[in-house]
Write an enzyme that holds these catalytic residues in place. Sequence first.
Site, PDB file in Angstrom:
ATOM      1  N   ASN A 520      36.916  57.585 -59.048  1.00 17.85           N
ATOM      2  CA  ASN A 520      37.787  58.629 -58.496  1.00 17.85           C
ATOM      3  C   ASN A 520      38.950  59.075 -59.371  1.00 17.85           C
ATOM      4  O   ASN A 520      39.496  60.139 -59.156  1.00 17.85           O
ATOM      5  CB  ASN A 520      38.353  58.171 -57.152  1.00 17.85           C
ATOM      6  CG  ASN A 520      37.251  57.834 -56.177  1.00 17.85           C
ATOM      7  OD1 ASN A 520      36.309  58.593 -56.030  1.00 17.85           O
ATOM      8  ND2 ASN A 520      37.342  56.675 -55.538  1.00 17.85           N
ATOM      9  N   TYR A 521      39.352  58.255 -60.338  1.00 19.01           N
ATOM     10  CA  TYR A 521      40.585  58.593 -61.060  1.00 19.01           C
ATOM     11  C   TYR A 521      40.410  58.761 -62.559  1.00 19.01           C
ATOM     12  O   TYR A 521      41.308  59.233 -63.231  1.00 19.01           O
ATOM     13  CB  TYR A 521      41.654  57.519 -60.816  1.00 19.01           C
ATOM     14  CG  TYR A 521      42.196  57.531 -59.414  1.00 19.01           C
ATOM     15  CD1 TYR A 521      43.020  58.559 -58.973  1.00 19.01           C
ATOM     16  CD2 TYR A 521      41.873  56.527 -58.514  1.00 19.01           C
ATOM     17  CE1 TYR A 521      43.506  58.587 -57.681  1.00 19.01           C
ATOM     18  CE2 TYR A 521      42.357  56.543 -57.207  1.00 19.01           C
ATOM     19  CZ  TYR A 521      43.171  57.568 -56.813  1.00 19.01           C
ATOM     20  OH  TYR A 521      43.662  57.593 -55.525  1.00 19.01           O
TER      21      TYR A 521
END
Length: 563
Positions: A520-521
């Site tokens: 996600n990052y």
Amino acid sequence: CSRWEEEKNEDGVKWMQLEHRGPYFVPPYEPLPKDVHFYYDGKPLKLSLATEEVATFYAKMLDHEYTTKEIFQNNFFHDWRKEMTSEEQEIIKDLDKCDFGEIHKYFVDKNEARKALPKEEKQKLKEEADKIQEEYGYCILDGHREKIGNFKTEPPGLFRGRGEHPKMGMLKKRIMPEDVIINCSKDSKIPKPPEGHKWKEVRFDNTVTWLASWTENIQNTLKYIMLNPSSKLKGEKDWQKYEVARRLKDVVHTIRAQYRKDWKSKEIKKRQRAVALYFIDKLALRAGNEKEEGETADTVGCCSLRVEHIQLHPQLDGQEHVVEFDFLGKDSIRYYNKVSVEKPVFKNLQLFMKNKDPTDDLFDHLNTTFLNKHLQHLMDGLTAKVFRTYNASITLQEQLKALTNPEDNIAGKLLSYNRANRAVAILCNHQRSIPKTFAKSMQVLQEKIDAKKKQVEEAQEEVKKAEDEFKDTKDAKAEANVEKKKKLLKRLEEQLAKMNIQATDKEENKQIALGTSKLNYLDPRITVAWCKKFGIPIERIYNKTQREKFAWAIDMTGEDFEF
């Protein structure tokens, strides 16, 4: 052109055509066999179907830590009693007198039996699952056949929640077609609800990307059936997310200069915003939206911090101006950190805490709407979350540059990669509890290492013996034997080194969750470029699902990519 770069629709329109089968509903409850009993106060008690079903949810979790927690037990018992008939409510009044042991054993045995099925039987089950996947797991979106992410409704059960969630143990109800809103295109074959049921609503909204939605009963949040992460729509969205974070790189210095200036502002509101932004930037804290009282767990983010969540130390452990944070963040995961901050930040925090009670808001003149409006003004598309993505990705890129030794073998380079990923997970506070199997699997690995050490020692002896023999005889056969033994020794030493790296990696990783940041990052192009540059096969870092999700990055990235 690749499918990531096809024509885009006009603003807001996500698709022109969407056709699918609707969700796959979990099969109905199968009653327990006659010889499996529930006992109350030592006596067998036949339960009504609805009560029995909820009892099995608890029974299945008996060997889980959850069922030892008082909150879990109380919530479960409260919700279970609501499912009981009035006769059952009269009898069953105390959870301690309930014996779910026989039901628990039945499910454990059933599980074991399933694992022990012959290959053909397992194959048959797999084919049935594949058939469901074929029928329900795909949709047609603008002429492409796209995979759907989660096409099954969640089965009923007991809510677990993460951390110490106050609602753990509550009953997650079965989702019925009457709860479900279907979204598709007007001219498509509209999905049929199961026999004897009807949908809550059918709508034709092409400005959203979900296929079906319903409200779950515990947190009252909306759940969606979405496209699989590997689909074109999701890939584009992912790509845009990282492009916004890359744009932040160009203005971050201006933003930092601005919030430093605002630490001295005459308006308290601006000062609070500037300190909060410093935390979001430096510590990758989440923004922390306002929440309904009592609706959810008492978790906070940066803007919703209270005075009790921080302690100020002018001096601590040889550092100046230390702020000690201690609060429950998202998913009730504890955030604990001691950070040395710049002097003006420290002075401002003293000011914000003055004459306040522990439960008062630290940033009482600030909310996320005000903060995000300011961020949007600084850069189009900027929110607090973008800082997390930016800082995570830039940290990975810098750590990879610092830690990768081009001379290392693949195992050594992978250790460097995991260490860089760990730096990010620590920044984002992605923790996990030490896996139950950790000690056991570490012990097994250690035994393998010890055995391999022994093999290396024996191989060293062999080399020495062969060299002595060659000294004596000087013949070609003895010389070849020395080479052969040396080769074997080298191979064993490499295997030992690889195992030692594995053990280091495992130990350093036991309390850190790498997956969240990876998915996600972290801009996947940083990883793809690193793999190409150092000749690491991409599958050593991304599994099949992750490779599908990041197909867009794998397709378009060369080894020179810079975030």
